[in-house]
Design a protein around this motif. Sequence first.
Motif, short mmCIF file in Angstrom:
data_model
loop_
_atom_site.label_atom_id
_atom_site.label_comp_id
_atom_site.label_asym_id
_atom_site.label_seq_id
_atom_site.Cartn_x
_atom_site.Cartn_y
_atom_site.Cartn_z
N GLU A 71 47.00 35.33 47.19
CA GLU A 71 45.69 34.98 46.64
C GLU A 71 44.73 34.57 47.76
OE1 GLU A 71 48.55 34.03 45.26
OE2 GLU A 71 48.43 34.40 43.11
N THR B 74 44.45 34.07 37.77
CA THR B 74 45.72 34.76 37.97
C THR B 74 45.65 35.64 39.21
OG1 THR B 74 45.06 36.70 36.68
CG2 THR B 74 46.06 34.86 35.46
N LYS B 75 46.78 36.14 39.62
CA LYS B 75 46.83 37.06 40.76
C LYS B 75 45.96 38.29 40.48
CE LYS B 75 48.68 39.13 44.44
NZ LYS B 75 49.94 39.14 45.05
N GLN B 76 46.00 38.79 39.24
CA GLN B 76 45.19 39.95 38.87
C GLN B 76 43.70 39.65 38.98
OE1 GLN B 76 46.42 42.93 38.51
NE2 GLN B 76 44.39 43.78 38.26
N ASP B 77 43.29 38.42 38.69
CA ASP B 77 41.89 38.03 38.85
C ASP B 77 41.47 38.15 40.32
OD1 ASP B 77 41.56 37.39 36.14
OD2 ASP B 77 42.25 35.33 36.45
#
Length: 88
Positions: free
Chosen positions: A47, A70-73
Amino acid sequence: MIPILSDRHGSFRCSTKNIFFFLLLALVAFVSGQELYSQEDLEAMTEAELEDICVTRGFKLVNDNAEELTKQDYVEAAQRCLAIEQEM
């Protein structure tokens, strides 16, 4: 009698070559300065690394939600920062 303008054509060609060479070098420097990341590259980063992609390009990640990011964010934010950079 020696024509005065005979050297000018050759020097024009030489200066055109120099200008072309300089523009080519500038283009190579510009393209090599932009880092390209694949989806897999972004997903493998932490991140902090993903946030750094945006920060080094002058962006700041802002979380308007009460939820933790989140990691996806982070991956999506880095993708947006890279896309904006390419548009500029």
